[in-house]
Design a protein around this motif. Structure first.
Motif, short mmCIF file in Angstrom:
data_model
loop_
_atom_site.label_atom_id
_atom_site.label_comp_id
_atom_site.label_asym_id
_atom_site.label_seq_id
_atom_site.Cartn_x
_atom_site.Cartn_y
_atom_site.Cartn_z
N PHE A 106 41.23 -16.15 -5.59
CA PHE A 106 39.83 -16.55 -5.47
C PHE A 106 39.72 -17.99 -5.01
O PHE A 106 40.58 -18.82 -5.31
CB PHE A 106 39.12 -16.38 -6.82
N GLU A 107 38.63 -18.25 -4.30
CA GLU A 107 38.31 -19.60 -3.86
C GLU A 107 36.82 -19.84 -4.10
O GLU A 107 36.07 -18.91 -4.42
CB GLU A 107 38.64 -19.78 -2.38
N ILE A 108 36.40 -21.08 -3.93
CA ILE A 108 34.99 -21.44 -4.08
C ILE A 108 34.13 -20.57 -3.16
O ILE A 108 34.47 -20.36 -1.99
CB ILE A 108 34.80 -22.94 -3.77
N ASN A 109 33.04 -20.05 -3.72
CA ASN A 109 32.04 -19.22 -3.04
C ASN A 109 32.49 -17.78 -2.78
O ASN A 109 31.78 -17.03 -2.13
CB ASN A 109 31.55 -19.86 -1.74
N HIS A 110 33.64 -17.38 -3.31
CA HIS A 110 34.00 -15.96 -3.28
C HIS A 110 33.13 -15.25 -4.31
O HIS A 110 32.61 -15.85 -5.26
CB HIS A 110 35.47 -15.76 -3.65
N PHE A 111 32.98 -13.93 -4.16
CA PHE A 111 32.27 -13.14 -5.16
C PHE A 111 32.95 -11.78 -5.28
O PHE A 111 33.66 -11.34 -4.36
CB PHE A 111 30.78 -12.99 -4.80
N ILE A 112 32.75 -11.12 -6.43
CA ILE A 112 33.43 -9.86 -6.69
C ILE A 112 32.58 -9.02 -7.65
O ILE A 112 31.97 -9.57 -8.58
CB ILE A 112 34.84 -10.11 -7.29
N PRO A 113 32.52 -7.69 -7.45
CA PRO A 113 31.80 -6.85 -8.41
C PRO A 113 32.66 -6.61 -9.65
O PRO A 113 33.88 -6.65 -9.59
CB PRO A 113 31.59 -5.54 -7.64
N ALA A 114 31.98 -6.34 -10.75
CA ALA A 114 32.71 -5.99 -11.98
C ALA A 114 32.76 -4.48 -12.15
O ALA A 114 33.33 -4.00 -13.13
CB ALA A 114 32.05 -6.65 -13.18
N ASN A 115 32.16 -3.74 -11.23
CA ASN A 115 32.10 -2.27 -11.31
C ASN A 115 31.46 -1.80 -12.61
O ASN A 115 31.91 -0.87 -13.24
CB ASN A 115 33.49 -1.67 -11.12
N GLY A 116 30.42 -2.51 -13.00
CA GLY A 116 29.69 -2.23 -14.23
C GLY A 116 29.31 -3.55 -14.88
O GLY A 116 29.51 -4.62 -14.29
#
Length: 197
Positions: A106-116
């Protein structure tokens, strides 16, 4: 400051066959101010090289080059025996596992779903995360290379879908700037129902 953290170490280190990739988590209590509510500041240990390593000495980045942090308002259902957000510890370990298995960091301004929900079995609109440089911890240089303290910021499903519709670091940055207007430290509140998009 002088505050002593509450530190929780992995019962069996990963290097010795344990299940948890992170070596430990420290939790600090942050008093309320006129710009931020009372919250817990959770910091990981183990995404960077924690001990001197001749192989890593002088490297640009220390192992993965970051540690996780998380600023969260205490949640009513966290009234467990130690009144700690153990779900946040599990979330960090899941993210650590993702990084180690996928080899994607991960880096600054990355995003990711938690799938819930980011807190399992919880009714919350917060279902994704973005990453910013922690405003208090920032980055440090170590003998094993640089470490960025990446703060996890809870996003609603609507915010995540908006980011996903046109993935771009600048788009993520613009959302986080908007969120900072009334939440300068980007403290995550599981009870937040409104969206910034």
């Amino acid at each position: 400051g002088e505050q002593k953290c509450r530190h929780y170490a992995a019962s069996i280190p990963f290097e010795l066959g344990g299940d948890e990739l992170l070596s430990g988590i420290s939790i600090y209590d942050v008093a309320a101010t006129n710009t931020a509510p009372f919250h817990r500041h959770v910091v990981s240990y183990g995404m960077s090289e924690l001990f001197y390593s001749p192989e890593s000495a002088g490297a640009e980045f220390s192992r993965w080059g970051f540690e996780f942090t998380f600023r969260i308002i205490p949640f009513a259902n966290d009234n467990n025996t130690d009144n700690e957000p153990s779900w946040a510890v599990g979330l960090m370990n899941n993210l650590a596992s993702y990084v180690c298995s996928s080899k994607k960091w991960f880096e600054i301004n990355h995003f990711i779903p938690a799938n819930g929900p980011i807190r399992l079995e919880t009714k919350t609109e917060i279902t994704a995360l973005a990453f910013v440089l922690d405003p208090a911890l920032g980055s440090i240089n170590t003998p094993n290379g640089r470490v960025d303290f990446l703060q996890m910021v809870g996003l609603t499903s609507k915010e995540y879908e908006w980011l996903k519709s046109a993935p771009d670091l600048e788009r993520t940055a613009s959302l986080l700037v908007k969120m900072r207007e009334d939440n300068p430290l980007l403290v995550t509140d599981l009870t937040r129902t409104y969206s910034y998009v």
